[in-house]
Scaffold this active site. Structure first.
Site, mmCIF file in Angstrom:
data_model
loop_
_atom_site.group_PDB
_atom_site.id
_atom_site.type_symbol
_atom_site.label_atom_id
_atom_site.label_comp_id
_atom_site.label_asym_id
_atom_site.label_seq_id
_atom_site.Cartn_x
_atom_site.Cartn_y
_atom_site.Cartn_z
ATOM 1 N N TYR A 2 23.809 -27.096 -21.180
ATOM 2 C CA TYR A 2 24.666 -26.661 -20.068
ATOM 3 C C TYR A 2 24.777 -27.774 -19.039
ATOM 4 O O TYR A 2 23.818 -28.514 -18.799
ATOM 5 C CB TYR A 2 24.061 -25.449 -19.356
ATOM 6 C CG TYR A 2 24.204 -24.147 -20.093
ATOM 7 C CD1 TYR A 2 25.430 -23.505 -20.179
ATOM 8 C CD2 TYR A 2 23.101 -23.543 -20.684
ATOM 9 C CE1 TYR A 2 25.554 -22.295 -20.841
ATOM 10 C CE2 TYR A 2 23.221 -22.340 -21.352
ATOM 11 C CZ TYR A 2 24.453 -21.720 -21.425
ATOM 12 O OH TYR A 2 24.575 -20.534 -22.088
ATOM 13 N N TYR B 250 20.108 -23.633 -28.061
ATOM 14 C CA TYR B 250 19.261 -24.354 -27.093
ATOM 15 C C TYR B 250 17.930 -23.638 -26.909
ATOM 16 O O TYR B 250 17.833 -22.425 -27.076
ATOM 17 C CB TYR B 250 19.979 -24.529 -25.752
ATOM 18 C CG TYR B 250 20.382 -23.247 -25.042
ATOM 19 C CD1 TYR B 250 19.490 -22.582 -24.214
ATOM 20 C CD2 TYR B 250 21.661 -22.740 -25.181
ATOM 21 C CE1 TYR B 250 19.868 -21.425 -23.540
ATOM 22 C CE2 TYR B 250 22.045 -21.588 -24.525
ATOM 23 C CZ TYR B 250 21.143 -20.927 -23.700
ATOM 24 O OH TYR B 250 21.522 -19.780 -23.059
ATOM 25 N N ARG C 212 17.955 -19.975 -28.350
ATOM 26 C CA ARG C 212 19.072 -19.030 -28.273
ATOM 27 C C ARG C 212 20.085 -19.341 -29.374
ATOM 28 O O ARG C 212 20.449 -20.494 -29.576
ATOM 29 C CB ARG C 212 19.816 -19.154 -26.935
ATOM 30 C CG ARG C 212 19.106 -18.734 -25.661
ATOM 31 C CD ARG C 212 18.781 -17.262 -25.491
ATOM 32 N NE ARG C 212 19.537 -16.266 -26.231
ATOM 33 C CZ ARG C 212 20.692 -15.733 -25.856
ATOM 34 N NH1 ARG C 212 21.257 -16.073 -24.729
ATOM 35 N NH2 ARG C 212 21.288 -14.819 -26.596
ATOM 36 N N HIS D 267 26.249 -19.078 -28.391
ATOM 37 C CA HIS D 267 26.956 -17.953 -27.762
ATOM 38 C C HIS D 267 27.845 -18.471 -26.652
ATOM 39 O O HIS D 267 27.669 -19.595 -26.159
ATOM 40 C CB HIS D 267 25.958 -16.926 -27.204
ATOM 41 C CG HIS D 267 25.040 -17.509 -26.174
ATOM 42 N ND1 HIS D 267 23.892 -18.205 -26.510
ATOM 43 C CD2 HIS D 267 25.107 -17.558 -24.819
ATOM 44 C CE1 HIS D 267 23.295 -18.626 -25.413
ATOM 45 N NE2 HIS D 267 24.011 -18.266 -24.366
ATOM 46 N N HIS E 236 29.217 -17.055 -22.874
ATOM 47 C CA HIS E 236 29.117 -16.005 -21.848
ATOM 48 C C HIS E 236 30.520 -15.601 -21.409
ATOM 49 O O HIS E 236 31.385 -16.460 -21.201
ATOM 50 C CB HIS E 236 28.351 -16.520 -20.632
ATOM 51 C CG HIS E 236 26.910 -16.826 -20.926
ATOM 52 N ND1 HIS E 236 25.890 -15.949 -20.648
ATOM 53 C CD2 HIS E 236 26.317 -17.911 -21.474
ATOM 54 C CE1 HIS E 236 24.734 -16.476 -21.006
ATOM 55 N NE2 HIS E 236 24.964 -17.685 -21.508
HETATM 56 FE FE LIG Z 1 23.577 -18.975 -22.478
#
Ligand SMILES: [Fe+2]
Length: 248
Positions: free
Chosen positions: A115, A154, A164, A167, A169
């Site tokens: 991110y 990640y 995770r 995905h 969001h």
């Molecule tokens: Fe996320």
């Protein structure tokens, strides 16, 4: 107040309210997802009356959203690294009717699973050509469309070797501030899904399945991008699960 003085007080705005349906959405405190223990409400929720501000805002116009808002591959001088994907679907109400003019915001990692965020610790490379944030408004048929990059998995420190699944969001703003819904969309065939506490905080296997987009070769464009389709159902038997681990 005497009988000959009219009562001119404005009538209270009466609006329907909807309880959180049982057995659909994940519990707010889910032990497998450790940080929910710190941030879930500890006391019964208080129902606040909705007034004009909550009901009429935000006022969004099409002119606020530009084409590059929905194309995450065109927001910088160069093109981002990774697999280009077209992501589209419809927003539907409980009766299967399209929900037009609703703002959808998305945020995601880059292809390397990172991110662009000040508190991001994952030592994967940033991509100077990818911010990972987009928005679009549904059309008259409730359709939305994004062009983006396949996000990466990640690590997230919830437990030993916790990763995770890929995905994206999603936030749906609705027609009023109080209607905002947040959820996550997953990709088919991801081996991390069966061992992900956030994905599995949704107890119903069918509801979990509704968080996974459908690969659609008909949506893919030759020599250019793959395609995924994901419909969002706001309420009812086929409702999309909301609020599963919105922070991660
Ligand atoms: Fe996320």
């Amino acid at each position: 107040m005497t009988a000959d003085v009219p009562d001119v007080r404005p009538a209270r705005l009466a609006l329907p309210s909807y309880g959180r349906p049982r057995g659909v959405h994940p519990p707010l405190d889910y032990p497998g997802y450790r940080s929910t223990g710190l941030r879930h409400p500890k006391k019964p929720l208080v129902l606040l009356p909705q007034r004009l501000t909550e009901v009429t805002g935000p006022l969004l116009g099409d002119e606020l959203i530009t084409p590059t808002d929905g194309d995450l591959t065109m927001q910088h001088a160069g093109e981002p690294q990774g697999q280009r994907i077209i992501l589209t679907g419809r927003v539907l109400d409980s009766g299967g009717r399209p929900v037009p003019d609703t703002l959808i915001e998305i945020w995601q990692t880059n292809a390397a699973g990172r991110y662009r965020h000040a508190r991001e610790h994952h030592p994967a490379p940033l991509d100077p050509n990818f911010t990972g944030v987009g928005r679009a408004i549904t059309d008259a048929g409730g359709n939305y469309r994004f062009i983006t990059i396949q996000p990466g998995a990640y690590p997230w420190g919830n437990h030993h070797n916790a990763w995770r699944p890929a995905h994206i969001h999603f936030s749906l703003f609705g027609r009023a501030f109080t209607q905002r819904l947040v959820t996550q969309m997953y990709f088919p065939g991801d081996p991390l899904q069966p061992i992900d506490p956030i994905f599995n905080s949704v107890a119903d296997p069918k509801a979990r399945q509704r968080m996974i987009a459908e690969f659609d070769i008909g949506l893919a464009q030759p020599e250019w991008a793959l395609g995924y389709r994901w419909d969002i159902v706001l309420r009812g038997r086929d409702a999309t699960v909301f609020e599963p681990g919105q922070a991660r």
